[in-house]
Design an enzyme around this catalytic site. Structure first.
Site, PDB file in Angstrom:
ATOM      1  N   TYR A 180     -12.287  -1.721  -3.932  1.00  0.00           N
ATOM      2  CA  TYR A 180     -12.854  -1.939  -2.589  1.00  0.00           C
ATOM      3  C   TYR A 180     -14.384  -1.803  -2.581  1.00  0.00           C
ATOM      4  O   TYR A 180     -14.960  -1.532  -1.515  1.00  0.00           O
ATOM      5  CB  TYR A 180     -12.235  -0.965  -1.596  1.00  0.00           C
ATOM      6  CG  TYR A 180     -10.850  -1.375  -1.103  1.00  0.00           C
ATOM      7  CD1 TYR A 180     -10.672  -2.550  -0.372  1.00  0.00           C
ATOM      8  CD2 TYR A 180      -9.739  -0.577  -1.342  1.00  0.00           C
ATOM      9  CE1 TYR A 180      -9.421  -2.925   0.101  1.00  0.00           C
ATOM     10  CE2 TYR A 180      -8.475  -0.948  -0.868  1.00  0.00           C
ATOM     11  CZ  TYR A 180      -8.337  -2.121  -0.146  1.00  0.00           C
ATOM     12  OH  TYR A 180      -7.096  -2.500   0.326  1.00  0.00           O
TER      13      TYR A 180
ATOM     14  N   HIS B 102      -2.116  -5.612   1.535  1.00  0.00           N
ATOM     15  CA  HIS B 102      -3.440  -6.222   1.348  1.00  0.00           C
ATOM     16  C   HIS B 102      -3.243  -7.616   0.768  1.00  0.00           C
ATOM     17  O   HIS B 102      -2.321  -7.844  -0.015  1.00  0.00           O
ATOM     18  CB  HIS B 102      -4.277  -5.386   0.369  1.00  0.00           C
ATOM     19  CG  HIS B 102      -5.510  -6.102  -0.098  1.00  0.00           C
ATOM     20  ND1 HIS B 102      -6.689  -6.091   0.598  1.00  0.00           N
ATOM     21  CD2 HIS B 102      -5.719  -6.908  -1.184  1.00  0.00           C
ATOM     22  CE1 HIS B 102      -7.586  -6.844  -0.037  1.00  0.00           C
ATOM     23  NE2 HIS B 102      -7.017  -7.339  -1.121  1.00  0.00           N
TER      24      HIS B 102
ATOM     25  N   LYS C  17       0.820  -1.219   0.000  1.00  0.00           N
ATOM     26  CA  LYS C  17       0.000   0.000   0.000  1.00  0.00           C
ATOM     27  C   LYS C  17       0.857   1.273   0.000  1.00  0.00           C
ATOM     28  O   LYS C  17       2.070   1.219   0.278  1.00  0.00           O
ATOM     29  CB  LYS C  17      -0.932  -0.039   1.207  1.00  0.00           C
ATOM     30  CG  LYS C  17      -1.933  -1.217   1.160  1.00  0.00           C
ATOM     31  CD  LYS C  17      -2.942  -1.126   2.287  1.00  0.00           C
ATOM     32  CE  LYS C  17      -3.956  -2.248   2.204  1.00  0.00           C
ATOM     33  NZ  LYS C  17      -5.032  -2.084   3.203  1.00  0.00           N
TER      34      LYS C  17
ATOM     35  N   ASN D 163      -2.143  -0.020   6.889  1.00  0.00           N
ATOM     36  CA  ASN D 163      -1.647  -1.312   7.352  1.00  0.00           C
ATOM     37  C   ASN D 163      -0.726  -2.006   6.344  1.00  0.00           C
ATOM     38  O   ASN D 163      -0.615  -3.228   6.316  1.00  0.00           O
ATOM     39  CB  ASN D 163      -2.828  -2.212   7.755  1.00  0.00           C
ATOM     40  CG  ASN D 163      -3.795  -2.464   6.621  1.00  0.00           C
ATOM     41  OD1 ASN D 163      -3.624  -1.950   5.522  1.00  0.00           O
ATOM     42  ND2 ASN D 163      -4.817  -3.261   6.874  1.00  0.00           N
TER      43      ASN D 163
ATOM     44  N   GLU E  84      -9.793 -10.063  -7.685  1.00  0.00           N
ATOM     45  CA  GLU E  84      -8.726  -9.081  -7.427  1.00  0.00           C
ATOM     46  C   GLU E  84      -7.548  -9.226  -8.395  1.00  0.00           C
ATOM     47  O   GLU E  84      -6.971  -8.227  -8.830  1.00  0.00           O
ATOM     48  CB  GLU E  84      -8.259  -9.207  -5.981  1.00  0.00           C
ATOM     49  CG  GLU E  84      -9.345  -8.771  -4.992  1.00  0.00           C
ATOM     50  CD  GLU E  84      -8.888  -8.736  -3.551  1.00  0.00           C
ATOM     51  OE1 GLU E  84      -9.622  -8.169  -2.719  1.00  0.00           O
ATOM     52  OE2 GLU E  84      -7.787  -9.264  -3.247  1.00  0.00           O
TER      53      GLU E  84
HETATM   54  P1  CMP Z   1      -7.462  -4.564   3.608  1.00  0.00           P
HETATM   55  O1  CMP Z   1      -7.039  -5.915   4.030  1.00  0.00           O
HETATM   56  O2  CMP Z   1      -6.858  -3.973   2.385  1.00  0.00           O
HETATM   57  O3  CMP Z   1      -9.062  -4.575   3.430  1.00  0.00           O
HETATM   58  C1  CMP Z   1      -9.876  -3.449   3.622  1.00  0.00           C
HETATM   59  C2  CMP Z   1      -9.122  -2.304   4.215  1.00  0.00           C
HETATM   60  O4  CMP Z   1      -9.915  -1.332   4.856  1.00  0.00           O
HETATM   61  C3  CMP Z   1      -8.207  -2.807   5.342  1.00  0.00           C
HETATM   62  O5  CMP Z   1      -7.164  -3.556   4.831  1.00  0.00           O
HETATM   63  C4  CMP Z   1      -7.829  -1.510   6.010  1.00  0.00           C
HETATM   64  O6  CMP Z   1      -6.846  -0.783   5.277  1.00  0.00           O
HETATM   65  C5  CMP Z   1      -9.168  -0.785   5.922  1.00  0.00           C
HETATM   66  N1  CMP Z   1      -9.968  -0.962   7.141  1.00  0.00           N
HETATM   67  C6  CMP Z   1     -10.554  -2.066   7.605  1.00  0.00           C
HETATM   68  N2  CMP Z   1     -11.246  -1.836   8.726  1.00  0.00           N
HETATM   69  C7  CMP Z   1     -11.105  -0.529   8.978  1.00  0.00           C
HETATM   70  C8  CMP Z   1     -11.582   0.329   9.992  1.00  0.00           C
HETATM   71  N3  CMP Z   1     -12.368  -0.129  10.984  1.00  0.00           N
HETATM   72  N4  CMP Z   1     -11.223   1.627   9.933  1.00  0.00           N
HETATM   73  C9  CMP Z   1     -10.441   2.081   8.927  1.00  0.00           C
HETATM   74  N5  CMP Z   1      -9.967   1.300   7.924  1.00  0.00           N
HETATM   75  C10 CMP Z   1     -10.286   0.021   7.959  1.00  0.00           C
END
Ligand code: CMP
Length: 138
Positions: free
Chosen positions: A50, A116, A10, A113, A127
């Site tokens: 998403y 993904h 990311k 984070n 995806e």
């Molecule tokens: P990812 O695994 O890419 O899938 C969806 C993404 O949304 C997740 O990682 C985070 O980057 C984001 N995400 C998921 N839950 C939350 C949350 N409660 N608040 C903010 N971002 C979130």
């Protein structure tokens, strides 16, 4: 069973210059990189990727984040690639991810984070197809 999964490094992780470290860890953990590209998602492209989260309260913030800078998209191949890559990433919330996981090492919080990964074979199919054509996979 040999599987393929989609991995994204990311914008937070790419801008921190940690993409190379993630790629090294993936290869050391037995993942074969069968497709790879560095791209910058438009807001619309992030929203399309998403779309499953479109009604969540974090959708706007997530798609702003995912379109703020370049990402590295990869298709990874390995026995049980989907489950094994999710274990290597760690929990969604980087602050709760186990020591040694990618998110514990390179992520900041629940949104920023670092990485993904697809969560099921059906999701992986969608995806992978979102970023790659069959001809781009080696
Ligand atoms: P990812 O695994 O890419 O899938 C969806 C993404 O949304 C997740 O990682 C985070 O980057 C984001 N995400 C998921 N839950 C939350 C949350 N409660 N608040 C903010 N971002 C979130």
């Amino acid at each position: 069973m040999i599987e393929r999964t989609l991995s994204l490094i990311k914008p937070d992780c790419v801008s921190a210059k940690n993409a190379g470290k993630v790629i090294d860890i993936l290869e050391k953990n037995g993942f074969l990189i069968v497709g790879m590209k560095k791209i910058k998602l438009s807001k619309e492209a992030a929203e399309g990727f998403y779309a499953v989260h479109k009604d969540r309260p974090f959708f706007k913030s997530l798609t702003d984040f995912m379109s703020e800078g370049p990402i590295v998209a990869m298709v990874l191949e390995k026995e049980n690639a989907i489950t094994d890559y999710r274990a290597l990433m760690g929990e969604t919330d980087s602050t709760k991810a186990k020591e040694g996981t990618l998110r514990a090492q390179f992520g900041t919080d629940i949104e920023r984070n670092a990485v993904h990964g697809s969560d099921s074979p059906d999701t992986a199919k969608f995806e992978i197809g979102y970023f790659f054509s069959e001809l781009e996979l080696v």
